[in-house]
Design an enzyme around this catalytic site. Sequence first.
Site, PDB file in Angstrom:
ATOM      1  N   SER A   6      28.944  65.797  67.929  1.00 25.43           N
ATOM      2  CA  SER A   6      29.886  66.456  67.022  1.00 25.43           C
ATOM      3  C   SER A   6      30.518  67.709  67.623  1.00 25.43           C
ATOM      4  CB  SER A   6      29.195  66.795  65.710  1.00 25.43           C
ATOM      5  OG  SER A   6      28.047  67.583  65.948  1.00 25.43           O
TER       6      SER A   6
ATOM      7  N   LYS B  58      35.124  69.654  63.662  1.00 23.56           N
ATOM      8  CA  LYS B  58      35.631  70.433  62.529  1.00 23.56           C
ATOM      9  C   LYS B  58      37.163  70.498  62.497  1.00 23.56           C
ATOM     10  CE  LYS B  58      31.670  71.780  60.681  1.00 23.56           C
ATOM     11  NZ  LYS B  58      31.248  71.259  59.354  1.00 23.56           N
TER      12      LYS B  58
ATOM     13  N   GLU C 167      34.048  79.307  54.725  1.00 19.20           N
ATOM     14  CA  GLU C 167      32.684  79.664  55.112  1.00 19.20           C
ATOM     15  C   GLU C 167      32.437  79.112  56.498  1.00 19.20           C
ATOM     16  OE1 GLU C 167      33.418  76.850  53.721  1.00 19.20           O
ATOM     17  OE2 GLU C 167      32.191  75.430  54.854  1.00 19.20           O
TER      18      GLU C 167
END
Lengths: 256, 394
Positions: free
Chosen positions: B374, B85, B107
Site C-alpha cells: 500500500s 492514499k 485526519e
Amino acid sequence: MNKISEAFENKKAFIPFITGGDPSLDVTKKLLLAMQEAGADLIEVGIPFSDPIAEGPVIQEADERALRAGFTTDKLFDAILEVRGEIHIPMVFMTYANPIYVYGKEAFMKRCVECEMAGLIVPDLPYEEKDELLDTCRKYGIELVSLIAPTSEDRIQMIAREAEGFLYCVSSLGVTGVRSEIRTNIREMVDRVREVTDIPCAVGFGISTPKQAREMANVSDGAIVGSAIVKIIAEHGEDCVPYVAEYVRQMKDALR
Amino acid sequence: MKKGRFGQYGGQFIPETLMNAVNELEEAYEKYKKDPDFVQELNDLLKNYAGRPSLLYEAKRMTEDLGGAKIYLKREDLNHTGAHKINNVLGQVLLAKKMGKTRVIAETGAGQHGVATATAAALMDMECEIYMGKEDTDRQALNVYRMELLGAKVHPVTTGTMTLKDAVNETMREWAGRMDDTLYVLGSVMGPHPFPTIVRDFQKVIGEEIKEQLMEKEGRLPDAVIACVGGGSNAMGTFYEFIPDKQVRLIGCEAAGLGVDTEKHAATIARGSEGIFHGMKSLFCQNEYGQIAPVYSISAGLDYPGIGPEHAMLAAEGRAQYVPVTDEEAVNAFEYLSRKEGIIPAVESAHAIAYAMKLAPTMRKDQIIVVTVSGRGDKDVAAIARYRGVEIYE
C-alpha cells in the site's frame, strides 16, 4: 417519575449540565441536590465517553477526568439511585450512542427507569438513525430528545414533528463551549418549529452569562448551560458545590 | 432500507450539525460520479499525475525463497506521494472543488493521507489543514514537514490517546464548525455514510487493475489477495473487484502490536466488539462500557480502534478473512522484502507481506497470491532502526 414537560410548566426552564463522576461521584450527588435547591428546572447528567466528538475542550477534559478517576456507567446509576428520592425535578442523561449500545439497550433503559430518568439526549444519533434507540426508549417510557442545529434548515420541521420531551436547539456551529456571542437567529429557528409543534424548545451550546440566558430564553422556552458549569467544577474540584449552586441561582434568576 | 448500510453495519451516527454537510456531499457524489467530465478529469489525474496504473510485479526471489505459491506485488508504493492514499484524495479533492469548496481538512495517522491531501490541495489550489495525533507527529516528523512544504497547516492533536482516532475526532469537530467552504476529506473506508462508499469507489481501481494485469500475465484470477487493514481503504480497494469471485480468498491483515493476548494491539476483528463510533456501526476495540480502548501498533497507519463497516460485513459473512500480524512479524517482513526484492514497504504494508510469507509456503506452486504494497517505507526507516536498537535521527 418527573416528566420533562414539568420543567417547562409556566416558566422558562433553566437546564444545567454536569458530567457524571467529575471530579467524583460523591460530588455529582451533591451537585444534583444543590442545583435543584438553587432553582434548576431539569438536570442533564452527562455519561462520560472516551471520544465525545460534539464536545469542546472543557467537557472533553471533564470526561477524561471522570474516566481516569474510575468512572463506570454502573457506578453513576448507583450514585443517582442514592439521591433520587430527594430529587423532585426531572433529569435526563446526555451521552453518545456507544455507551448505551454496548451496555445493552434494554439493560440501559431498565436502569434509567430504576433511576427515574425522564429522557435521553444522544448527540450522535441524528433523525436518520434514531430508530436505533427509539423502540427501546418507548418501551421503557424514556423520552428521546432531538436536536436541531443552525445548519438544520429544511430539516427542522421534519425533526420537530417527531420530537419528544423538548427540542434541543443548538445555538452555534461547532462543539460545546462558552461563546462570547451567539449569532444564530434562534427566534427564526423556534418560529419554524412552532409552525408544526408546540413542544418546548431549549437553547444550548455557548451560553454562559445571565444576559445570554435571558436573551435565549426570551425567544425560546429555556436555556441549557454545560461548559460554563463544568469550568467551575474544574476550577474548584471537590469544593465546587457552593460555587456551582451560586451560579445556577444567578442564571435561574435571570430567567424569572 | 437505511442509508449507507453494509449488512447491519454503517449508517450516519453524527451530530445533527453535520447532517446537511454529509447530505450535500452525498448529492454531489451521486451527481459527479456519473458526470463524464468529472470521470475523465479524475482518470487523467490518476494517469498523468499519480502514475496509474501501478505495476503488478512478480516477486520471483520471494516466491522462490518461500517455495510455494507465486507471489505478485501490487505496487501502490510507486504512486505519486508513495501510497494508495492518493487515489481517494484526488477524487475527493476534485469533488470538493466541483462543490465550490475552497478548503479541505483531513485526519492522518502515519501521515500518508495527510501528505496526499496536502498534495492534491496544492495541485488544485485549495487551503488545507491536517489533524494528526501528537504521538504521530512525533514518530512521523518527516511527514509533518512534508505536509508543511506542500502548503498545509498541521495541527498536532493532544486529546485522548493522541493518535489516529483522536485526529478523526478533532477533524469532525473542526468540520462541524465550518462546513460552508470546507470539505472533510476522510482517508479511509470509515466514518458516516457516504464516506465508506466514496472512499471504496475511489480505491477500487487497485483491485480492478490487479484483475486486468493478472489476466494479462497469467490468464486467470489469483487464489488469494492480501492487504493490511487499519480503517481498511487499501484492503477494500484490493478486495472489492474480487468479492463476486468466490474462489479468490480475501485476506486482511490487522495490527496485532505486541500480540492479541496483550493489551497492546489494534486487532479490531480479532478482539473488537460491535459498537457505534465515528459515525458508523461497526467493530471496535473497547471496554464493556463502550469506552473506546487505547490501541497500539508500531504502524501509525494501522493504529486505529475500529474498522470500516464494509469490512465488518465481509468478516461477518465470512467472505473475507482477517488475521492478526504482530510488530515483530511486520518488522521482519519489512527487512525481508527490502533484502529479497529491493523494495522497502511501508510498515503498514509489511503486515500484509508478513502474512504472505506464512501463507505462500502452505500453497501449491501453481497457485497465485497478490499482496498489495500500500505504501513505501522511507517514512518508517528511522522507526525500524529504533526498533532494532539503532538510534538515528531524521
